[in-house]
Design an enzyme around this catalytic site. Structure first.
Site, short mmCIF file in Angstrom:
data_model
loop_
_atom_site.label_atom_id
_atom_site.label_comp_id
_atom_site.label_asym_id
_atom_site.label_seq_id
_atom_site.Cartn_x
_atom_site.Cartn_y
_atom_site.Cartn_z
N LYS A 1 0.83 -1.22 0.00
CA LYS A 1 0.00 0.00 0.00
C LYS A 1 0.86 1.26 0.00
O LYS A 1 0.53 2.24 -0.65
CB LYS A 1 -0.90 0.03 1.25
CG LYS A 1 -2.01 -0.98 1.24
CD LYS A 1 -2.71 -1.01 2.58
CE LYS A 1 -1.74 -1.49 3.63
NZ LYS A 1 -2.17 -1.37 5.01
N ARG B 1 -10.18 0.84 10.41
CA ARG B 1 -9.57 -0.46 10.70
C ARG B 1 -10.62 -1.49 11.13
O ARG B 1 -10.32 -2.66 11.26
CB ARG B 1 -8.68 -0.27 11.88
CG ARG B 1 -7.22 -0.46 12.01
CD ARG B 1 -6.34 -1.15 11.13
NE ARG B 1 -5.04 -1.31 11.74
CZ ARG B 1 -3.98 -0.52 11.54
NH1 ARG B 1 -4.07 0.51 10.75
NH2 ARG B 1 -2.83 -0.77 12.12
N ARG C 1 11.72 -10.17 6.81
CA ARG C 1 12.18 -8.81 6.52
C ARG C 1 13.25 -8.40 7.53
O ARG C 1 13.13 -8.67 8.72
CB ARG C 1 10.98 -7.85 6.60
CG ARG C 1 11.31 -6.45 6.18
CD ARG C 1 10.08 -5.68 5.80
NE ARG C 1 9.23 -5.39 6.95
CZ ARG C 1 8.12 -4.67 6.88
NH1 ARG C 1 7.72 -4.19 5.71
NH2 ARG C 1 7.40 -4.45 7.95
N ARG D 1 13.01 -5.83 12.98
CA ARG D 1 12.22 -4.86 13.75
C ARG D 1 11.32 -5.61 14.73
O ARG D 1 10.85 -6.70 14.42
CB ARG D 1 11.29 -4.09 12.82
CG ARG D 1 11.93 -2.98 12.11
CD ARG D 1 10.81 -2.19 11.43
NE ARG D 1 11.34 -1.48 10.30
CZ ARG D 1 10.70 -1.27 9.16
NH1 ARG D 1 9.47 -1.73 8.99
NH2 ARG D 1 11.25 -0.60 8.19
N ARG E 1 -0.76 -9.43 14.48
CA ARG E 1 -1.27 -8.33 13.64
C ARG E 1 -2.10 -8.85 12.48
O ARG E 1 -3.14 -8.28 12.14
CB ARG E 1 -0.12 -7.50 13.09
CG ARG E 1 0.49 -6.59 14.12
CD ARG E 1 1.71 -5.91 13.57
NE ARG E 1 1.40 -4.69 12.84
CZ ARG E 1 2.26 -4.07 12.06
NH1 ARG E 1 3.46 -4.55 11.87
NH2 ARG E 1 1.91 -2.97 11.44
P1 AMP Z 1 0.32 0.84 11.25
O1 AMP Z 1 1.50 1.74 11.12
O2 AMP Z 1 -0.84 1.23 10.39
O3 AMP Z 1 0.69 -0.62 11.11
O4 AMP Z 1 -0.20 1.00 12.75
C1 AMP Z 1 0.62 0.72 13.85
C2 AMP Z 1 -0.23 0.60 15.11
O5 AMP Z 1 -0.96 1.84 15.33
C3 AMP Z 1 -1.31 -0.46 15.06
O6 AMP Z 1 -0.81 -1.73 15.41
C4 AMP Z 1 -2.29 0.08 16.11
O7 AMP Z 1 -1.82 -0.12 17.42
C5 AMP Z 1 -2.25 1.57 15.86
N1 AMP Z 1 -3.26 2.02 14.85
C6 AMP Z 1 -3.02 2.58 13.63
N2 AMP Z 1 -4.17 2.90 12.99
C7 AMP Z 1 -5.18 2.51 13.82
C8 AMP Z 1 -6.62 2.56 13.73
N3 AMP Z 1 -7.26 3.05 12.64
N4 AMP Z 1 -7.33 2.07 14.78
C9 AMP Z 1 -6.72 1.58 15.87
N5 AMP Z 1 -5.39 1.50 16.01
C10 AMP Z 1 -4.61 1.96 15.00
#
Ligand code: AMP
Length: 210
Positions: free
Chosen positions: A14, A87, A124, A157, A168
Site C-alpha cells: 500500500k 480499521r 524482513r 524490527r 497483527r
Molecule cells: P500501522 O502503522 O498502520 O501498522 O499502525 C501501527 C499501530 O498503530 C497499530 O498496530 C495500532 O496499534 C495503531 N493504529 C493505527 N491505525 C489505527 C486505527 N485506525 N485504529 C486503531 N489502532 C490503530
C-alpha cells in the site's frame, strides 16, 4: 477526484502505491499509524496513552483515532489516501456516515494471501540505521547479516517478530472482513490483486480512481 481508503494487510504494498498516487495525482497520504507515532514522539497526552498499546500490536481505541483524524485533516481542501484507517466496522461506519457525508470516496481492497505475507514479513530485515530493507528469502544482503550499503548489521524490527506479525495479521483478518462487506454493500469497494507486480497494481489503481 475521490478520497481513497486503502484496505490491505501490512506488507501488501500500500505504501508503494500511495507514493505513486501522491506524486502523480497530488494525493495526501494519511497513515493513522504515522499520526500516532508523531504523537508518541512529541510525548503528547495521546502519545503517552497509545505507546504501550502500539508496541503490543493491539489496536488503539476508536475515540482516540477519531480525535487525531479530526485534528489533522481538511477534506474540503485536500484529497486523501487513508492507510490504516478505518480499521474496523465501527470506524468504517463513522467514516462513511460522518466524515464522508458530503464527499465522494472509494475503498480499495489490496487482496493478498495472508500465509504468503506472513513468510514475507518475518523474513524482513533492516540495516541498523533503519534505512535499507532486505528480505532473507527474496533480496538478502550480499554478506549474510551485513548491510550492503552501510556495513552495519541487519536487524529484525520488533513488529516483524513472528508472534507480533501473526497477532497483527490475525487482528487484521478478523476486523477487516466485516468492513470489506460493509463497503461492498454500499457499492464503494474496488478490489485490486496485490500479488501482482507493482506496475500492474498501479494500472489497476489508476482505473479505479479515474
Ligand atoms: P500501522 O502503522 O498502520 O501498522 O499502525 C501501527 C499501530 O498503530 C497499530 O498496530 C495500532 O496499534 C495503531 N493504529 C493505527 N491505525 C489505527 C486505527 N485506525 N485504529 C486503531 N489502532 C490503530
Amino acid at each position: 477526484m475521490k478520497h481513497l481508503v486503502f484496505i490491505g494487510p501490512p506488507g501488501a504494498g500500500k505504501g508503494t502505491q500511495a507514493n505513486f498516487l501522491i506524486n502523480e495525482f497530488k494525493y495526501n497520504h494519511v497513515s493513522t499509524g504515522d499520526l500516532l507515532r508523531k504523537e508518541i514522539m512529541s510525548k503528547s497526552d495521546i502519545g503517552l496513552k497509545v505507546e504501550g498499546i502500539m508496541a503490543s500490536g493491539e489496536l488503539v481505541s476508536d475515540d482516540l483515532i477519531i480525535k487525531i483524524i479530526k485534528n489533522n485533516l481538511n477534506f474540503k481542501v485536500d484529497k486523501y489516501i487513508f492507510d490504516g484507517f478505518p480499521r474496523n466496522l465501527k470506524q468504517a461506519s463513522f467514516f462513511h456516515e460522518y466524515l464522508m457525508s458530503e464527499f465522494d470516496y472509494v475503498a480499495v481492497h489490496f487482496k493478498v494471501d495472508l500465509s504468503v505475507l506472513y513468510k514475507r514479513l518475518i523474513n524482513r530485515r533492516v540495516s541498523a540505521d533503519g534505512k535499507h530493507i532486505y528480505n532473507l528469502l527474496t533480496s538478502p544482503p550480499k554478506m549474510p547479516g551485513i548491510c550492503d550499503y552501510t556495513g552495519l548489521p541487519i536487524v529484525q524490527r520488533d513488529d516483524d517478530m513472528p508472534e507480533v506479525v501473526s497477532n497483527r495479521l490475525k487482528i487484521y483478518d478478523e476486523l477487516t472482513k466485516p468492513m470489506i462487506e460493509y463497503f461492498a454493500k454500499l457499492d464503494k469497494l474496488a478490489v485490486v490483486n496485490a500479488e501482482q507486480e507493482i506496475e500492474r497494481v498501479k494500472n489497476e489503481l489508476v482505473k479505479v480512481i479515474s
